[in-house]
Design a protein around this motif. Structure first.
Motif, PDB file in Angstrom:
ATOM      1  N   SER A   1      69.312  89.680  57.760  1.00 43.57           N
ATOM      2  CA  SER A   1      68.997  91.094  57.529  1.00 43.57           C
ATOM      3  C   SER A   1      70.118  92.000  58.014  1.00 43.57           C
ATOM      4  O   SER A   1      70.390  93.043  57.432  1.00 43.57           O
ATOM      5  CB  SER A   1      67.691  91.473  58.230  1.00 43.57           C
ATOM      6  OG  SER A   1      66.606  90.811  57.635  1.00 43.57           O
ATOM      7  N   ALA A   2      70.769  91.580  59.099  1.00 41.34           N
ATOM      8  CA  ALA A   2      71.880  92.361  59.657  1.00 41.34           C
ATOM      9  C   ALA A   2      73.216  92.021  59.008  1.00 41.34           C
ATOM     10  O   ALA A   2      74.240  92.575  59.373  1.00 41.34           O
ATOM     11  CB  ALA A   2      71.969  92.112  61.160  1.00 41.34           C
ATOM     12  N   GLN A   3      73.197  91.093  58.064  1.00 38.40           N
ATOM     13  CA  GLN A   3      74.398  90.612  57.383  1.00 38.40           C
ATOM     14  C   GLN A   3      75.390  89.958  58.345  1.00 38.40           C
ATOM     15  O   GLN A   3      76.603  90.095  58.209  1.00 38.40           O
ATOM     16  CB  GLN A   3      75.055  91.724  56.560  1.00 38.40           C
ATOM     17  CG  GLN A   3      74.132  92.248  55.471  1.00 38.40           C
ATOM     18  CD  GLN A   3      74.756  93.315  54.626  1.00 38.40           C
ATOM     19  OE1 GLN A   3      75.644  94.046  55.058  1.00 38.40           O
ATOM     20  NE2 GLN A   3      74.278  93.409  53.397  1.00 38.40           N
ATOM     21  N   MET A   4      74.840  89.256  59.317  1.00 36.77           N
ATOM     22  CA  MET A   4      75.646  88.500  60.267  1.00 36.77           C
ATOM     23  C   MET A   4      75.983  87.149  59.650  1.00 36.77           C
ATOM     24  O   MET A   4      75.169  86.560  58.936  1.00 36.77           O
ATOM     25  CB  MET A   4      74.861  88.276  61.570  1.00 36.77           C
ATOM     26  CG  MET A   4      75.599  87.416  62.602  1.00 36.77           C
ATOM     27  SD  MET A   4      74.578  87.060  64.062  1.00 36.77           S
ATOM     28  CE  MET A   4      74.787  88.598  64.941  1.00 36.77           C
ATOM     29  N   GLN A   5      77.180  86.652  59.924  1.00 38.07           N
ATOM     30  CA  GLN A   5      77.576  85.320  59.462  1.00 38.07           C
ATOM     31  C   GLN A   5      76.644  84.279  60.077  1.00 38.07           C
ATOM     32  O   GLN A   5      76.374  84.308  61.264  1.00 38.07           O
ATOM     33  CB  GLN A   5      79.018  85.017  59.870  1.00 38.07           C
ATOM     34  CG  GLN A   5      79.498  83.626  59.505  1.00 38.07           C
ATOM     35  CD  GLN A   5      79.632  83.435  57.997  1.00 38.07           C
ATOM     36  OE1 GLN A   5      80.482  84.040  57.366  1.00 38.07           O
ATOM     37  NE2 GLN A   5      78.774  82.606  57.423  1.00 38.07           N
ATOM     38  N   VAL A   6      76.149  83.358  59.243  1.00 39.49           N
ATOM     39  CA  VAL A   6      75.314  82.254  59.706  1.00 39.49           C
ATOM     40  C   VAL A   6      76.080  80.960  59.472  1.00 39.49           C
ATOM     41  O   VAL A   6      76.644  80.743  58.390  1.00 39.49           O
ATOM     42  CB  VAL A   6      73.964  82.211  58.955  1.00 39.49           C
ATOM     43  CG1 VAL A   6      73.163  80.978  59.346  1.00 39.49           C
ATOM     44  CG2 VAL A   6      73.164  83.489  59.221  1.00 39.49           C
ATOM     45  N   VAL A   7      76.110  80.127  60.511  1.00 41.92           N
ATOM     46  CA  VAL A   7      76.776  78.831  60.414  1.00 41.92           C
ATOM     47  C   VAL A   7      75.764  77.750  60.782  1.00 41.92           C
ATOM     48  O   VAL A   7      75.135  77.812  61.839  1.00 41.92           O
ATOM     49  CB  VAL A   7      77.996  78.741  61.359  1.00 41.92           C
ATOM     50  CG1 VAL A   7      78.651  77.364  61.268  1.00 41.92           C
ATOM     51  CG2 VAL A   7      78.991  79.847  61.064  1.00 41.92           C
TER      52      VAL A   7
ATOM     53  N   VAL B   1      78.097  93.118  64.648  1.00 49.01           N
ATOM     54  CA  VAL B   1      77.682  92.099  63.685  1.00 49.01           C
ATOM     55  C   VAL B   1      78.860  91.551  62.896  1.00 49.01           C
ATOM     56  O   VAL B   1      78.908  90.354  62.583  1.00 49.01           O
ATOM     57  CB  VAL B   1      76.610  92.674  62.736  1.00 49.01           C
ATOM     58  CG1 VAL B   1      76.247  91.688  61.648  1.00 49.01           C
ATOM     59  CG2 VAL B   1      75.381  93.062  63.524  1.00 49.01           C
ATOM     60  N   SER B   2      79.838  92.374  62.616  1.00 54.01           N
ATOM     61  CA  SER B   2      80.983  91.921  61.817  1.00 54.01           C
ATOM     62  C   SER B   2      81.852  90.919  62.573  1.00 54.01           C
ATOM     63  O   SER B   2      82.645  90.207  61.955  1.00 54.01           O
ATOM     64  CB  SER B   2      81.828  93.117  61.373  1.00 54.01           C
ATOM     65  OG  SER B   2      82.485  93.712  62.482  1.00 54.01           O
ATOM     66  N   ARG B   3      81.698  90.862  63.891  1.00 54.18           N
ATOM     67  CA  ARG B   3      82.502  89.946  64.712  1.00 54.18           C
ATOM     68  C   ARG B   3      81.637  88.852  65.345  1.00 54.18           C
ATOM     69  O   ARG B   3      82.054  88.203  66.299  1.00 54.18           O
ATOM     70  CB  ARG B   3      83.239  90.737  65.795  1.00 54.18           C
ATOM     71  CG  ARG B   3      84.194  91.786  65.213  1.00 54.18           C
ATOM     72  CD  ARG B   3      84.897  92.580  66.299  1.00 54.18           C
ATOM     73  NE  ARG B   3      85.711  91.739  67.158  1.00 54.18           N
ATOM     74  CZ  ARG B   3      86.956  91.343  66.893  1.00 54.18           C
ATOM     75  NH1 ARG B   3      87.528  91.725  65.777  1.00 54.18           N
ATOM     76  NH2 ARG B   3      87.628  90.594  67.746  1.00 54.18           N
ATOM     77  N   SER B   4      80.428  88.674  64.815  1.00 58.71           N
ATOM     78  CA  SER B   4      79.467  87.745  65.405  1.00 58.71           C
ATOM     79  C   SER B   4      78.964  86.733  64.389  1.00 58.71           C
ATOM     80  O   SER B   4      78.950  87.002  63.190  1.00 58.71           O
ATOM     81  CB  SER B   4      78.264  88.519  65.963  1.00 58.71           C
ATOM     82  OG  SER B   4      78.673  89.479  66.915  1.00 58.71           O
ATOM     83  N   ALA B   5      78.510  85.589  64.904  1.00 61.67           N
ATOM     84  CA  ALA B   5      77.920  84.562  64.051  1.00 61.67           C
ATOM     85  C   ALA B   5      76.756  83.906  64.780  1.00 61.67           C
ATOM     86  O   ALA B   5      76.810  83.689  65.990  1.00 61.67           O
ATOM     87  CB  ALA B   5      78.953  83.501  63.681  1.00 61.67           C
TER      88      ALA B   5
ATOM     89  N   GLY C   1      66.986  90.560  68.125  1.00 57.32           N
ATOM     90  CA  GLY C   1      66.671  91.592  67.140  1.00 57.32           C
ATOM     91  C   GLY C   1      66.994  92.983  67.651  1.00 57.32           C
ATOM     92  O   GLY C   1      67.546  93.815  66.912  1.00 57.32           O
ATOM     93  N   GLU C   2      66.703  93.253  68.916  1.00 47.43           N
ATOM     94  CA  GLU C   2      67.000  94.547  69.515  1.00 47.43           C
ATOM     95  C   GLU C   2      68.505  94.783  69.575  1.00 47.43           C
ATOM     96  O   GLU C   2      68.982  95.899  69.326  1.00 47.43           O
ATOM     97  CB  GLU C   2      66.395  94.642  70.907  1.00 47.43           C
ATOM     98  CG  GLU C   2      64.883  94.672  70.923  1.00 47.43           C
ATOM     99  CD  GLU C   2      64.286  94.457  72.306  1.00 47.43           C
ATOM    100  OE1 GLU C   2      65.057  94.452  73.306  1.00 47.43           O
ATOM    101  OE2 GLU C   2      63.057  94.254  72.383  1.00 47.43           O
ATOM    102  N   LEU C   3      69.275  93.764  69.909  1.00 49.38           N
ATOM    103  CA  LEU C   3      70.729  93.910  69.997  1.00 49.38           C
ATOM    104  C   LEU C   3      71.348  94.227  68.629  1.00 49.38           C
ATOM    105  O   LEU C   3      72.391  94.871  68.564  1.00 49.38           O
ATOM    106  CB  LEU C   3      71.362  92.621  70.537  1.00 49.38           C
ATOM    107  CG  LEU C   3      71.156  92.336  72.023  1.00 49.38           C
ATOM    108  CD1 LEU C   3      71.689  90.959  72.374  1.00 49.38           C
ATOM    109  CD2 LEU C   3      71.828  93.395  72.879  1.00 49.38           C
ATOM    110  N   LEU C   4      70.700  93.755  67.577  1.00 48.47           N
ATOM    111  CA  LEU C   4      71.218  94.024  66.228  1.00 48.47           C
ATOM    112  C   LEU C   4      70.700  95.345  65.667  1.00 48.47           C
ATOM    113  O   LEU C   4      71.123  95.765  64.589  1.00 48.47           O
ATOM    114  CB  LEU C   4      70.861  92.880  65.288  1.00 48.47           C
ATOM    115  CG  LEU C   4      71.477  91.527  65.644  1.00 48.47           C
ATOM    116  CD1 LEU C   4      71.095  90.479  64.615  1.00 48.47           C
ATOM    117  CD2 LEU C   4      72.983  91.631  65.765  1.00 48.47           C
ATOM    118  N   GLY C   5      69.795  95.976  66.397  1.00 46.70           N
ATOM    119  CA  GLY C   5      69.314  97.295  66.008  1.00 46.70           C
ATOM    120  C   GLY C   5      68.255  97.237  64.948  1.00 46.70           C
ATOM    121  O   GLY C   5      68.010  98.108  64.197  1.00 46.70           O
TER     122      GLY C   5
END
Length: 187
Positions: free
Chosen positions: A40-46, A3-7, A183-187
């Motif tokens: 919810s996963a704190q992923m960057q949204v653009v 998640v920290s490397r994804s958007a 959603g499954e990939l983000l756990g």
């Protein structure tokens, strides 16, 4: 998916683009679910949007079929309600908004610089239209060596155009998944 490397890129979900399109309500609902999952996963949204100032309209060539027509009709003018991001996907705190003046998300924006500056190398794409912003962005992002996912149920186009893109074209450069799998990939 790290998640920290994804958007999550929500592209062209604008009032004037969605208005009157078959399936818009359903795609908005699934895109809202993807947005909730990413936040919810704190992923960057653009949020990627298209809008034009008078200077932008002046730079559109007559040879550009799509955008010359927009220029002539003054569609998606900056500051108009039609150019706004749909309220169901309104940007939140921490979200990034970039404005483009061509089809793909990269060509007229600082998006690549923004993403690389944050160490993002994985993109999850959703947008309107599948044959427009999504196709252009998949191609460009793949050439820039991003790892790509396309949310098939968060893209909108006519069925006869959408289906071959998500089943035959995109899988050459991206993983094509649905919102539930995201959603499954983000756990």
């Amino acid at each position: 998916m790290d998640v920290s490397r994804s958007a999550l890129l929500l592209m062209d979900f604008q009032v004037g683009i969605l208005q009157g399109r078959d399936g818009a309500a359903e795609v908005l609902a699934t895109a809202a679910a993807a947005l909730k999952t990413a936040r919810s996963a704190q992923m960057q949204v653009v949020h990627v949007r298209v809008a034009f100032t008078e200077q932008d309209y002046a730079s559109v060539s007559e040879r550009n079929k799509s955008f010359a027509a927009m220029r002539g009709a003054r569609r998606l003018a900056e500051g108009t309600p039609d150019a706004e991001i749909h309220p169901d996907l309104a940007p939140g705190a921490g979200d990034v908004v970039v404005t483009k003046t061509r089809v793909g998300a990269f060509s007229t924006t600082p998006l690549d610089t923004h993403l690389r500056g944050r160490g993002i190398d994985t993109l999850v794409l959703a947008g309107v239209a599948t044959s427009g912003v999504v196709l252009s962005t998949v191609r460009d992002a793949a050439d820039r060596d991003y790892r790509l996912f396309v949310l098939r149920d968060c893209c909108l186009d006519t069925p006869e155009v959408h289906a071959p893109l998500v089943s035959q074209v995109f899988p050459r450069q991206a993983e094509v998944i649905d919102v539930a799998t995201f959603g499954e990939l983000l756990g």
